[in-house]
Motif scaffolding. Sequence first.
Motif, PDB file in Angstrom:
ATOM      1  N   SER A  14       0.803  -1.228   0.000  1.00 47.29           N
ATOM      2  CA  SER A  14       0.000   0.000   0.000  1.00 47.29           C
ATOM      3  C   SER A  14       0.833   1.273   0.000  1.00 47.29           C
ATOM      4  CB  SER A  14      -0.946   0.010   1.205  1.00 47.29           C
ATOM      5  OG  SER A  14      -1.950  -0.973   1.052  1.00 47.29           O
ATOM      6  N   THR A  15       2.143   1.159   0.247  1.00 45.49           N
ATOM      7  CA  THR A  15       2.987   2.359   0.224  1.00 45.49           C
ATOM      8  C   THR A  15       3.420   2.670  -1.200  1.00 45.49           C
ATOM      9  OG1 THR A  15       5.041   1.143   0.550  1.00 45.49           O
ATOM     10  CG2 THR A  15       3.889   1.871   2.542  1.00 45.49           C
ATOM     11  N   SER A  16       3.837   3.877  -1.431  1.00 45.44           N
ATOM     12  CA  SER A  16       4.215   4.284  -2.790  1.00 45.44           C
ATOM     13  C   SER A  16       5.554   3.726  -3.226  1.00 45.44           C
ATOM     14  CB  SER A  16       4.230   5.812  -2.895  1.00 45.44           C
ATOM     15  OG  SER A  16       5.151   6.346  -1.970  1.00 45.44           O
ATOM     16  N   GLU A  17       6.428   3.381  -2.274  1.00 44.33           N
ATOM     17  CA  GLU A  17       7.758   2.918  -2.656  1.00 44.33           C
ATOM     18  C   GLU A  17       7.980   1.422  -2.486  1.00 44.33           C
ATOM     19  OE1 GLU A  17       7.605   4.195   1.521  1.00 44.33           O
ATOM     20  OE2 GLU A  17       7.247   5.314  -0.289  1.00 44.33           O
ATOM     21  N   PRO A  58      -4.736  -9.567  -4.806  1.00 39.46           N
ATOM     22  CA  PRO A  58      -3.428 -10.225  -4.783  1.00 39.46           C
ATOM     23  C   PRO A  58      -2.331  -9.271  -5.241  1.00 39.46           C
ATOM     24  CG  PRO A  58      -5.066 -11.646  -5.786  1.00 39.46           C
ATOM     25  CD  PRO A  58      -5.721 -10.298  -5.605  1.00 39.46           C
ATOM     26  N   MET A  59      -1.200  -9.356  -4.597  1.00 37.35           N
ATOM     27  CA  MET A  59      -0.083  -8.455  -4.906  1.00 37.35           C
ATOM     28  C   MET A  59       1.022  -9.199  -5.631  1.00 37.35           C
ATOM     29  SD  MET A  59       1.628  -8.166  -1.117  1.00 37.35           S
ATOM     30  CE  MET A  59       3.150  -7.448  -1.690  1.00 37.35           C
ATOM     31  N   SER A  84      -1.336   1.908  -8.305  1.00 38.80           N
ATOM     32  CA  SER A  84      -2.089   2.745  -7.369  1.00 38.80           C
ATOM     33  C   SER A  84      -3.590   2.500  -7.444  1.00 38.80           C
ATOM     34  CB  SER A  84      -1.779   4.227  -7.604  1.00 38.80           C
ATOM     35  OG  SER A  84      -2.124   4.592  -8.918  1.00 38.80           O
ATOM     36  N   ASP A  85      -4.091   2.023  -8.583  1.00 34.41           N
ATOM     37  CA  ASP A  85      -5.531   1.796  -8.675  1.00 34.41           C
ATOM     38  C   ASP A  85      -5.962   0.528  -7.948  1.00 34.41           C
ATOM     39  OD1 ASP A  85      -3.977   0.811 -10.796  1.00 34.41           O
ATOM     40  OD2 ASP A  85      -5.719   0.521 -12.072  1.00 34.41           O
ATOM     41  N   VAL A 117      -7.753   5.242  -2.253  1.00 39.68           N
ATOM     42  CA  VAL A 117      -8.707   4.936  -3.323  1.00 39.68           C
ATOM     43  C   VAL A 117      -8.825   6.127  -4.269  1.00 39.68           C
ATOM     44  CG1 VAL A 117     -11.137   4.482  -3.836  1.00 39.68           C
ATOM     45  CG2 VAL A 117     -10.004   3.240  -2.002  1.00 39.68           C
ATOM     46  N   GLY A 118      -8.926   7.329  -3.710  1.00 34.94           N
ATOM     47  CA  GLY A 118      -9.052   8.541  -4.530  1.00 34.94           C
ATOM     48  C   GLY A 118      -7.810   8.849  -5.335  1.00 34.94           C
ATOM     49  N   ALA A 119      -6.652   8.429  -4.842  1.00 31.29           N
ATOM     50  CA  ALA A 119      -5.398   8.694  -5.550  1.00 31.29           C
ATOM     51  C   ALA A 119      -5.146   7.678  -6.645  1.00 31.29           C
ATOM     52  CB  ALA A 119      -4.232   8.685  -4.564  1.00 31.29           C
TER      53      ALA A 119
END
Length: 143
Positions: A14-17, A58-59, A84-85, A117-119
């Motif tokens: 869930s983090t950006s990096e 799933p990731m 991100s979606d 979710v919005g991002a």
Amino acid sequence: MPDTIDETLAAFASTSEGGMIILGVAENGGAFDLRGVWDAKAAVDALGSKARNKIRPPMQLGAVEAHQIEGETVITCVIPPQPSDFKPFKVGDRGRAYTRSADGDYRLSALESLHLVGAGKQPRYDRDPVLEADVVRDLELLE
């Protein structure tokens, strides 16, 4: 396998990096003790299974590798940035979402989940090319 590995996978996803998980090293009062893993293949298989079966959606995992350090087997697992979606990633179908901060996994608040979710990626259908379009023909039809 640590009891909180599901939460850690969801948090890194869930983090950006993204992040990295290291199995076989224990933190002991600020120091790190090399312990190794009991069964390297089982640890690698468990990480892959958890990423696909415990995390929703799933990731994807990056490189998962076994390393020999001072006679002990250590597993490293790269968690690459996820789309991100798909965020936030949760533990189980109705589980909670987590984020990573410093050296811990923390539950996302409802507001933080809504922000992720919005991002997410917004559809941009107005920018997609129209394959059958022809500039000359289409402009002639307007006259």
